[in-house]
Design an enzyme around this catalytic site. Structure first.
Site, PDB file in Angstrom:
ATOM      1  N   GLU A 195     -38.335  29.234  33.854  1.00 55.39           N
ATOM      2  CA  GLU A 195     -38.352  27.835  33.421  1.00 55.39           C
ATOM      3  C   GLU A 195     -39.759  27.349  33.095  1.00 55.39           C
ATOM      4  O   GLU A 195     -39.977  26.673  32.077  1.00 55.39           O
ATOM      5  CB  GLU A 195     -37.734  26.928  34.495  1.00 55.39           C
ATOM      6  N   ASP A 245     -22.122  24.290  43.881  1.00 55.13           N
ATOM      7  CA  ASP A 245     -23.408  24.926  44.189  1.00 55.13           C
ATOM      8  C   ASP A 245     -24.201  24.154  45.236  1.00 55.13           C
ATOM      9  O   ASP A 245     -25.126  24.685  45.842  1.00 55.13           O
ATOM     10  CB  ASP A 245     -24.251  25.086  42.920  1.00 55.13           C
ATOM     11  N   PRO A 280     -54.376  22.448  33.580  1.00 59.97           N
ATOM     12  CA  PRO A 280     -53.609  23.132  34.623  1.00 59.97           C
ATOM     13  C   PRO A 280     -53.577  24.632  34.309  1.00 59.97           C
ATOM     14  O   PRO A 280     -53.080  25.040  33.254  1.00 59.97           O
ATOM     15  CB  PRO A 280     -52.214  22.504  34.505  1.00 59.97           C
TER      16      PRO A 280
END
EC number: 2.2.1.1
Length: 670
Positions: free
Chosen positions: A416, A475, A121
Site C-alpha cells: 500500500e 473481518d 519523508p
C-alpha cells in the site's frame, strides 16, 4: 589542494559544496553533510549524462531527477542555480529555509521549477521515481513507433541510507525489479552515517545483495569523493542495462572536506559553524567569499543551457516527423500533455433511478472506472492485491507487466505504501496520466504519507477505498475503519467523497477526474454492502459537497444529514417522520470540504442557521460532525472499535438502523 590544480569540474563540485555550506550557515539550519559528500556523483550526472533544458524546465522528454534524500535539498538548489535555471538565483539560495522562499528546507515541486516531486519523508522519492519510470515506460509503449521514439528519457534518483532503511523504498524497489524498469537508475549515497551516528547501530545488511535479489543491476563505486571517472563508468554501464533498473552504490564521506566534522553525525543536520566553515574552505582550496561562484565556473556549468536547447531542438524535430507520419497518435499525445479531457467524457457516467437494483458503491465504482477508461485511456492504476474486492480492473485491457507496459492494470501487490508513492510519481510525471490506487479504507493508514504528499505536492492521484465502515463485517475491528474518515478529511487539499448510491458514485468520479486534471487528489470511500438507489441524489450536486436530497414545505423542524450507506437510513426515517406530520429535510454531505467551499448563501440554503435540530448519521467517528450539527444537534456515529460479525449485524448492533435514527430524531424533536 591549491585552487590552480583543480579542473573546472572539480571547481564546480566545490561550488556545489560551498553554496550548500554557505546557505545552511546563513540559515543556521539545514543538512550540509549530504551535499558535501554527494556533490561529485550529482555533478557528473547533471553535467555529463542528464538531458534537460534549464530554460524550459517542463520540456516533456527531459530526464527526471529525484532527490529522495530530500534533507539534502541544497544539493539540488545549487545544481539548479549552476546549470542556469531561472527558478533559483543566488538571492534565492541566500533565502534558504526562509518564509516564502523558492528554496524551502525540503524540495517542493510546486515552489521550485526543476524540482519534479516533493521529497522529505525518507523513501518517498525513490518510490516516486518508480512511478516516474512507470509513466515513461507506459507512454513509450503506447506512443513510440519503430522509426520515432518521442518518449525516451531516464529517471535518476539519489537516495541515502535513511531511504534504504524505510519500508517504502523496499516495497517500491521490489516492484521496480519485478517490472524490469530499465530506465530507472538510483545512485545510493552510501556514507554510513545517520542522525544517531554510524549506521552500524541499526543498519548492517548488505544493501547491494538486497537490490540484486529484487532484480536490480548493482554497481559499486568505491570512491565517490574523488573518482569521477568511476562514477561516469557506472552511470554509463547502468544506461547500457535495459532490462532491469540499476542501483549504483556510491561510497562517500558525509561532509567531505570538513576537517573536524566529516564522517560524523554532527555534519548530517546542522550548520558547520563559522570556524569549521573557514577550515573547510582552506582544506578544499576554496578562497571565495560566501555565495560567490567564479565566473569561469559559472560559464562552464551553464553550458547546460546550450546543451539543453539542443536536446529540446532535436526532440522537436523527432516529434515533427512523428506528427507528420502519425497524426492521429500525435493528436492524442498532445491531448495527454495538454491535460485536456476527451470531449464528452463525463457523458459516459451512468445515472440511476430507485427502480434500479441496489448495489455496493464499490460495484458502481467498477462501472464508472470501466466506462471512463473507454474514453480516457490516460487512466492507469490498480489495487494493492485486492483487485477483486476493490473492483478496480479495467476489463479487457491487460496487465502492466514487463514487456507489456502499454496496459493500464497495475498489480501493486501487498504494498500500500509503495503504491501510494508510485501513483504520485505517475501523476507528477506531467504527461496527463491519471493514476489510481486502491485498497480497503482501513489500510489507507499504511499509505497515509503518500496520500498526504499527494495533497501537498498537487498530485492528481485518485485513491479508491472500499469496505468503508463496520459494514465490512466478519473481518472484524482490524479491518473496520472508525476514525479513518475524520483523519483523512483533516488533510488540506484532499477531497474525501463518500457517495451514497450509483448517482453519487458517478458524481464522485466526475469530481475526481476534474480534480486530477487540475493537479489535486481525491479519495473515494465505497461500501462493501448493497445500498439502494435514492430518488433525490444527483450526479452534478456531488460537486457542491452537500445538497438537499429530500425537502419539505416551509422551514424544516429537523434536518437529517447523512453520507454513504447511511443516507438511505435518513431518507427512510424522514418518510416515517413525514407520515407523523413532521417537516424533515435530508441532506447528503458527501464531501465536507467541497461544501465548505461553497458561498455562504448556498450553505445557508442547505443548512439554515435557524434550524438547530440536526441529526448526523455516519458509520464512522463523530469527530468533526459538530461543525455541521451545532451544539443542539446529535449524531448517530461510532466512537469505539467495531466487532467481528456479518456486516448487517454490526450495523444493527451499533445503532445504524432506521429505528435508532427515528428514536434519536424524536428525542431532538421533543
Amino acid at each position: 589542494m591549491a585552487v590552480a590544480t583543480q579542473s573546472l569540474e572539480e571547481l564546480s563540485i566545490n561550488a556545489i559544496r560551498f553554496l550548500a555550506v554557505d546557505a545552511i550557515e546563513k540559515a543556521k539550519s539545514g543538512h550540509p553533510g549530504l551535499p558535501m559528500g554527494a556533490a561529485p556523483m550529482a555533478f557528473v550526472l547533471w553535467n555529463r549524462f542528464m538531458r534537460y533544458n534549464p530554460k524550459n524546465p517542463k520540456w516533456f522528454n527531459r530526464d527526471r531527477f529525484v532527490l529522495s534524500a530530500g534533507h539534502g535539498s541544497m544539493l539540488q538548489y545549487a545544481l539548479l542555480y549552476l546549470t542556469g535555471y531561472d527558478s533559483v538565483s543566488i538571492e534565492d539560495i541566500k533565502q534558504f529555509r526562509q518564509w516564502e522562499s523558492k528554496t524551502p528546507g525540503h524540495p517542493e515541486n510546486f515552489m521550485t521549477a526543476g524540482v519534479e516531486v516533493t521529497t522529505g519523508p525518507l523513501g518517498q522519492g525513490i518510490a516516486n521515481g518508480v512511478g516516474l519510470a512507470i509513466a515513461e515506460a507506459h507512454l513509450a509503449a503506447k506512443f513510440n513507433k519503430p522509426d520515432a521514439k518521442i518518449v525516451d528519457h531516464y529517471t535518476y534518483v539519489i537516495l541515502g541510507d535513511g531511504c534504504n532503511m524505510e519500508g517504502v523504498s523496499g516495497e517500491a524497489a521490489s516492484f521496480a525489479g519485478h517490472l524490469g524498469l530499465g530506465k530507472l537508475i538510483a545512485l545510493y549515497d552510501d556514507n554510513h552515517i545517520s542522525i544517531d551516528g554510524s549506521t552500524d547501530v541499526a543498519f548492517t545488511e548488505d544493501v547491494s545483495k538486497r537490490f540484486e535479489s529484487y532484480g536490480w543491476h548493482v554497481i559499486h563505486v568505491k570512491d565517490g569523493n574523488t573518482d569521477l571517472e568511476a562514477i561516469h563508468k557506472a552511470i554509463e554501464e547502468a544506461k547500457a542495462v535495459t532490462d532491469k533498473p540499476t542501483m549504483i552504490k556510491v561510497t562517500t564521506i558525509i561532509g567531505y572536506g570538513s576537517p573536524n566534522k566529516s564522517n560524523t553525525a554532527g555534519v548530517h543536520g546542522a550548520a558547520l559553524g563559522g570556524d569549521e566553515v573557514a577550515l573547510t574552505r582552506q582544506n578544499l582550496g576554496w578562497s571565495h567569499d560566501p555565495f560567490v561562484v567564479p565566473e569561469d565556473v559559472l560559464n562552464y556549468t551553464r553550458k547546460a543551457v546550450e546543451r539543453g536547447a539542443g536536446y529540446e531542438s532535436d526532440w522537436n524535430k523527432t516529434y515533427a516527423d512523428y506528427k507528420a507520419k502519425y497524426p492521429q497518435e500525435a493528436a492524442e499525445f498532445e491531448r495527454y500533455l495538454s491535460g485536456k479531457l476527451a470531449d464528452g467524457w463525463d457523458k459516459v457516467l451512468p445515472s440511476y433511478t430507485p427502480e434500479d437494483k441496489g448495489l455496493p458503491t464499490r460495484k458502481h465504482s467498477e462501472t464508472c472506472l470501466n466506462k471512463l477508461a473507454a474514453v480516457l485511456p490516460e487512466l492507469i492504476g490498480g489495487s494493492a492485491d485486492l483487485t477483486h474486492s476493490n473492483l478496480t480492473e479495467i476489463k479487457g485491457k491487460g496487465d502492466f507487466q514487463k514487456g507489456q507496459y502499454q496496459n493500464p492494470n497495475i498489480h501493486f501487490g501487498v504494498r500500500e505504501h509503495g503504491m501510494g508513492a508510485i501513483c504520485n510519481g505517475i501523476a507528477l510525471h506531467g504527461s496527463g496520466l491519471i493514476p489510481y490506487g486502491a485498497t480497503f479504507l482501513i489500510f489507507s493508514d499504511y499509505m497515509r504519507a503518500p496520500i498526504r504528499l499527494s495533497a501537498l505536492s498537487q498530485a492528481g492521484s485518485i485513491w479508491v477505498m472500499t469496505h468503508d465502515s463496520i459494514g465490512q463485517g466478519e473481518d472484524g475491528p482490524t479491518h473496520q475503519p472508525i476514525e479513518t474518515l475524520a483523519s483523512l478529511r483533516a488533510i488540506p487539499n484532499l477531497t474525501v467523497i463518500r457517495p451514497a448510491d450509483g448517482n453519487e458514485t458517478s458524481g464522485a468520479y466526475k469530481v475526481a477526474i476534474e480534480r486530477a486534471k487540475n493537479n489535486a487528489p481525491t479519495l473515494l470511500a465505497f461500501t462493501r454492502q448493497n445500498v439502494p438507489n435514492l430518488a433525490g441524489t444527483s450526479i452534478d450536486d456531488v460537486a457542491k459537497g452537500g445538497y438537499i436530497v429530500v425537502d419539505t414545505d416551509g422551514t424544516p423542524d429537523l434536518i437529517l444529514i447523512g453520507t454513504g450507506s447511511e443516507l438511505s437510513l435518513c431518507v427512510t426515517a424522514a418518510e416515517k417522520l413525514k407520515a407523523e406530520g413532521k417537516k424533515v429535510r435530508v441532506v447528503s454531505l458527501a464531501a465536507w470540504d467541497l461544501f465548505d467551499a461553497q458561498d455562504a448563501a448556498y450553505k445557508e440554503s442547505v443548512l439554515p442557521k435557524a434550524v438547530t435540530k440536526r441529526l448526523a448519521v455516519e458509520a464512522a467517528s463523530s469527530f468533526g460532525w459538530h461543525k455541521y450539527i451545532g451544539s443542539e444537534g446529535d449524531a448517530v456515529t461510532i466512537d469505539r472499535f467495531g466487532a467481528s460479525a456479518p456486516g448487517g449485524v454490526c450495523l444493527e448492533k451499533f445503532g445504524f438502523s432506521v429505528d435508532n435514527v427515528l428514536a434519536k430524531a424524536k428525542q431532538l424533536l421533543g
